[in-house]
Structure formats: structure tokens, C-alpha cells
Design an enzyme around this catalytic site. Structure first.
Site, PDB file in Angstrom:
ATOM      1  N   TYR A 148      81.029 -60.258 -49.653  1.00 29.83           N
ATOM      2  CA  TYR A 148      81.059 -59.806 -50.963  1.00 29.83           C
ATOM      3  C   TYR A 148      82.075 -60.819 -51.857  1.00 29.83           C
ATOM      4  O   TYR A 148      82.311 -61.975 -51.181  1.00 29.83           O
ATOM      5  CB  TYR A 148      81.922 -58.723 -50.750  1.00 29.83           C
ATOM      6  CG  TYR A 148      82.628 -58.427 -52.517  1.00 29.83           C
ATOM      7  CD1 TYR A 148      82.013 -57.801 -52.859  1.00 29.83           C
ATOM      8  CD2 TYR A 148      83.954 -59.247 -52.449  1.00 29.83           C
ATOM      9  CE1 TYR A 148      82.247 -57.444 -54.628  1.00 29.83           C
ATOM     10  CE2 TYR A 148      85.056 -58.214 -54.141  1.00 29.83           C
ATOM     11  CZ  TYR A 148      83.933 -57.811 -55.360  1.00 29.83           C
ATOM     12  OH  TYR A 148      84.473 -57.648 -55.926  1.00 29.83           O
ATOM     13  N   ASP A 243      82.053 -69.508 -48.970  1.00 26.16           N
ATOM     14  CA  ASP A 243      83.024 -68.806 -49.511  1.00 26.16           C
ATOM     15  C   ASP A 243      84.444 -67.693 -48.824  1.00 26.16           C
ATOM     16  O   ASP A 243      84.468 -67.089 -47.667  1.00 26.16           O
ATOM     17  CB  ASP A 243      82.115 -67.478 -50.165  1.00 26.16           C
ATOM     18  CG  ASP A 243      83.117 -66.330 -50.648  1.00 26.16           C
ATOM     19  OD1 ASP A 243      84.747 -66.851 -51.503  1.00 26.16           O
ATOM     20  OD2 ASP A 243      82.746 -65.531 -51.379  1.00 26.16           O
ATOM     21  N   LYS A 271      93.105 -65.937 -52.942  1.00 23.89           N
ATOM     22  CA  LYS A 271      94.034 -64.784 -52.368  1.00 23.89           C
ATOM     23  C   LYS A 271      95.265 -66.093 -52.091  1.00 23.89           C
ATOM     24  O   LYS A 271      96.442 -66.580 -52.541  1.00 23.89           O
ATOM     25  CB  LYS A 271      93.680 -64.716 -50.760  1.00 23.89           C
ATOM     26  CG  LYS A 271      92.528 -63.924 -51.531  1.00 23.89           C
ATOM     27  CD  LYS A 271      92.335 -62.486 -50.519  1.00 23.89           C
ATOM     28  CE  LYS A 271      90.371 -61.596 -51.118  1.00 23.89           C
ATOM     29  NZ  LYS A 271      90.528 -60.339 -51.609  1.00 23.89           N
TER      30      LYS A 271
HETATM   31  N1  PMP Z   1      84.790 -64.061 -52.294  1.00 23.86           N
HETATM   32  C1  PMP Z   1      85.536 -63.106 -51.194  1.00 23.86           C
HETATM   33  C2  PMP Z   1      85.360 -63.582 -49.761  1.00 23.86           C
HETATM   34  C3  PMP Z   1      86.267 -62.334 -50.920  1.00 23.86           C
HETATM   35  O1  PMP Z   1      86.902 -61.625 -50.393  1.00 23.86           O
HETATM   36  C4  PMP Z   1      87.033 -60.909 -53.025  1.00 23.86           C
HETATM   37  C5  PMP Z   1      87.849 -60.342 -53.075  1.00 23.86           C
HETATM   38  N2  PMP Z   1      88.406 -59.842 -51.492  1.00 23.86           N
HETATM   39  C6  PMP Z   1      86.905 -62.534 -53.915  1.00 23.86           C
HETATM   40  C7  PMP Z   1      84.685 -63.260 -52.944  1.00 23.86           C
HETATM   41  C8  PMP Z   1      86.666 -61.651 -55.314  1.00 23.86           C
HETATM   42  O2  PMP Z   1      88.270 -62.115 -55.398  1.00 23.86           O
HETATM   43  P1  PMP Z   1      88.729 -61.769 -56.576  1.00 23.86           P
HETATM   44  O3  PMP Z   1      88.898 -60.313 -56.121  1.00 23.86           O
HETATM   45  O4  PMP Z   1      89.717 -62.640 -56.761  1.00 23.86           O
HETATM   46  O5  PMP Z   1      87.875 -61.392 -57.542  1.00 23.86           O
END
Ligand code: PMP
Length: 431
Positions: A148, A243, A271
Site C-alpha cells: 500500500y 516506501d 507516521k
Molecule cells: N505507505 C505506506 C507504507 C503506508 O503504510 C501508508 C499508511 N498506512 C501510506 C503509504 C499512506 O500514508 P497516509 O495514510 O499517511 O496517507
């Protein structure tokens, strides 16, 4: 916690919320849809604990989905925020706090020579993809099934997190023309990536991945996978992007790239670097980042980007993480939890597998091993759902999905882990 769990107020508030917001929430997985559909409504958080509106206390293994690595409402973070508040909530202009956090990120993360702050992980990933395309002059992208990268159109192909939890097909509203340049491969499958490069010569801008997957449950990379991607991308003139929105400053201070010694060209963060306030970031090689406006032509902007409160919370959080022993402690308690859960599953006769690295863990109700999303999907989801409910009733707050990793924090104690394992033994004995 005494059984039965009383959640009358949570039920009332969530019923009202469903009339006000789609599904009653502002982010899908929170709705507990795959584990029975009745979330608890939070009142407050502190350290390793959360309290719901009915006054029940839980040991928290979600940690606001990752940011709460120092424990919720750490006094150093809160006090710094109180001071920062007096100076203003938003500047929309340069401030020195941006320099401080940028320097900390650049010093920590091996691939990052320059960084741009944004407001979420989604925004970081959207921006990094534009940059990959701008720098290479190519449109196609390789991502992995079950990973994701936020809810940007071109990432909503075989995506993890809520998309996996809800078992949704790729989302309506995303034009085919946008996703036609998104190529996918199974995680941990270098041959599939090799084949995609062979089939699309000179067309692939890069490869993006969660270097340890958290959004299809916890799935670490097989030995040689990250190294292989590094070689393949270089051979094909494509960029490698980690990511690390979830893993950054969690798996190690410098993220997975520090831990495993593989340096991508670009990295996304979120995060932890916001210490619980809305932040994302993307960064990497200076020559690539120099393409971002106003240094270069690739446009990307944000009214609240570099927000002084978010920068403050991020700086304080990273300062706390710099203390000696941080990652050893996270690894120690999380190992105790993960090994304990696997042992209990075995002793109570459940097929299960899982693991942990530092303060990130996972448990699948399947024999395993789980190397990719297809393996993860073999999990017994009905059993997970019953396990989740049983743990909740005993004061343990786990992510409400088989396809999400769990998180520990510096505030979790040995005693918390022992209580959690005792609850798990009771629940698994009765599943
Ligand atoms: N990339 C990764 C690996 C994530 O875990 C997440 C959110 N869980 C995101 C992108 C998206 O981040 P956000 O929810 O802050 O938009």
C-alpha cells in the site's frame, strides 16, 4: 478488564457517526468491518494504553497506525508542542524547525540527501511517483501485490491495507488510463520483476515497495530480494524507491535501508517523523530531488507543509529515538510478544505463522510460510476475527484486520506483554 466488555457509548457514537460520515469513519479500516463492524470509540491515549468512551482501558498495539513509537502523549513531545503552540499553528513560510527536522532525517536515512516535507504518506508517495517519472522521462511503475502506498489513483492496483481488509476490487473512479502504467508483481519474486523489465524495455521509471511489508500483514523480504531489486533497477536505468512510511525510524533509526544495507534512490516517510501530527516526506539523491520546484521544474506544493507543530512533534520524537538502547528494547519486547503468540498458537492447536523485526510484528492464522499477499490470503479470516474480538474483550487492542502489521512502543513493558500473552492463551484456547 472484566467480561463482558460494556461498550454502550461506543455503540451510540458509532451509530450516530454512520449517518454523518461514510461508514462512520474517516479512514476505512477503523470501522472494524472485517471483524464484526463495531469499533470502540476512543476517548484518550497515554503511553501504551488507550481508553474508550465507556472507560475501558486497552493495551494498544496499533499506536495510531505507527506514529506512537515513543508511547502516546510522551511528555517531551507534549511540552514541546505546548511551547510551539504559543508561537502559532501555521506559518506558510520558512521556519527553522524545518531545517532541524530535515537535517535529522538526512543524517539518519542513508538514501536521503535532500528532503521535502508534505502532510501524509499518501502525498509523499504521489509526489515521489511524479518525481520518478520526471527524472527518468518514463511513465511505467512496478509495484507489488499487497503493498500500500496511499490512495493515489496509480497505486490502487492490487493494493494492501484497507483495500485488502475489505476485499475490494481495484477502486471504481480510477481511470484505466491511469493504472495502465502500473505494473504489478508478487512480493519477493525477483523473476517476475525481471520479466516486467524485459517486456517493457526503456519504459519503466522505477520500482516502489514496502521494504518490509506491513499492509498485507507483516511480511519481511526474503534474503537477496532487496539487493536483487537494487541490481535490476540499476541495470534498467530505473529508480528504486523504498516506501518507508511505516518502517522509517521504526525498524531501525535509519529504516529498513539502514538495517539491511540496501540504499534506494528515493524514500518516502510519514507516521513516526510526525510524532502523531500529520506529516509525510520524500527524499533521496540530490540530483533527483533538485528537480522539485522551485529548485527544478517538477511541481509539488502544500499550504500546511513544514507546519511548525508537526515539525516540533517530529523533532522531539526523533530525539527520543536517538537515546541508546531504543531499538534493542523495541526488538526485545516485540520478540517476546511474537514468539509468545506463536508458541501459544502451537500449544492450543492453531495453524499460525508470523514474526517481528524491531517494533513491528505480525501473526497470520495459516501454516505459512507467508512470502507474499497470495500466501497471506490463505489465512483463516473468520478465526482472526474471533481472536480479535476475544482480545478486545480482554483489554488488548489489535489492528482490526489480518492484513495489517502490529506495532509496539517504548512505553510497552514486560508486564504489558505478559498480560497480552495471558489473554491470547485464554482466547486461543477457546477459538
Ligand atoms: N505507505 C505506506 C507504507 C503506508 O503504510 C501508508 C499508511 N498506512 C501510506 C503509504 C499512506 O500514508 P497516509 O495514510 O499517511 O496517507
Amino acid at each position: 478488564m472484566t467480561l463482558p466488555l460494556i461498550t454502550t457509548k461506543s455503540e451510540e457514537i458509532f451509530a450516530a457517526a454512520q449517518k454523518l460520515m461514510p461508514g462512520g469513519v474517516n479512514s476505512p479500516v477503523r470501522a472494524f468491518k472485517s471483524v464484526g463492524g463495531q469499533p470502540i470509540v476512543f476517548d484518550r491515549v497515554k503511553g501504551a494504553y488507550v481508553w474508550d468512551v465507556d472507560g475501558n482501558q486497552y493495551i494498544d498495539y496499533v499506536g495510531s497506525w505507527g506514529p506512537a513509537i515513543c508511547g502516546h502523549t510522551h511528555p517531551d513531545v507534549i511540552n514541546a508542542l505546548k511551547d510551539a503552540l504559543d508561537k502559532g499553528t501555521s506559518f506558510g513560510a520558512p521556519c527553522v524547525l524545518e531545517n532541524v527536522l530535515a537535517e535529522m532525517v538526512i543524517d539518519a536515512v542513508p538514501s536521503i540527501e535532500m528532503v521535502r516535507f508534505v502532510n501524509s504518506g499518501t502525498e509523499a508517495c504521489l509526489s515521489v511517483l511524479r518525481l520518478m517519472r520526471a527524472f527518468t522521462g518514463r511513465d511505467k511503475l512496478i509495484k507489488f501485490e499487497g503493498c500500500y502506498h496511499g490512495h493515489g489513483d496509480m497505486f490502487l492496483v492490487k493494493a494492501g491495507s484497507g483495500v485488502a481488509t475489505l476485499g475490494l476490487p481495484d477502486s471504481p473512479g480510477v481511470p484505466k488510463s491511469v493504472t495502465s502504467s502500473t505494473l504489478t508483481a508478487p512480493y519477493n519474486d525477483l523473476e517476475a520483476v525481471k520479466q516486467l523489465f524485459a517486456e517493457n524495455p526503456g519504459e519503466i521509471a522505477g520500482v516502489i515497495l514496502e521494504p518490509i511489508v506491513g499492509n498485507a500483514g507483516f511480511i519481511p523480504p526474503d534474503a537477496g530480494f532487496l539487493e536483487g531489486l537494487r541490481v535490476l533497477t540499476k541495470e534498467n536505468g530505473a529508480l528504486l524507491v523504498f516506501d518507508e512510511v511505516m518502517t522509517g525510524f521504526r525498524i531501525a533509526y535509519g529504516g529498513v535501508q539502514e538495517k539491511f544495507g540496501v540504499t534506494p534512490d528515493l524514500t518516502t516517510l510519514g507516521k513516526v517523523i510526525g510524532g502523531g501530527l500529520p506529516v509525510g516526506a520524500y527524499g533521496g539523491r540530490r540530483d533527483i530531488m533538485s528537480m522539485v520546484a522551485p529548485a527544478g521544474p517538477m511541481y509539488q506544493a502544500g499550504t500546511l507543509s513544514g507546519n511548525p507543530l508537526a515539525m516540533t512533534a517530529g523533532i522531539k520524537t526523533l530525539e527520543l529515538l536517538q537515546k541508546p538502547g531504543t531499538y534493542e528494547y523495541l526488538d526485545k519486547i516485540t520478540k517476546k510478544l511474537s514468539e509468545g503468540l506463536l508458541k501459544i498458537a502451537k500449544e492450543t492447536g492453531h495453524a499460525a505463522c508470523g514474526g517481528q523485526i524491531s517494533g513491528m510484528f505480525g501473526l497470520f492464522f495459516t501454516q505459512g510460510p507467508v512470502h507474499n499477499y497470495e500466501d497471506a490470503k490463505k489465512s483463516d479470516l473468520a478465526k482472526f476475527s474471533r481472536f480479535h474480538r476475544g482480545m478486545l474483550e480482554r483489554g488488548i487492542y489489535l489492528a482490526p484486520s489480518q492484513f495489517e502489521a502490529g506495532f509496539t512502543s517504548l512505553a510497552h513493558t514486560d508486564e504489558d506483554i505478559e498480560k497480552t500473552l495471558a489473554a491470547a492463551r485464554e482466547v486461543m484456547s477457546s477459538l
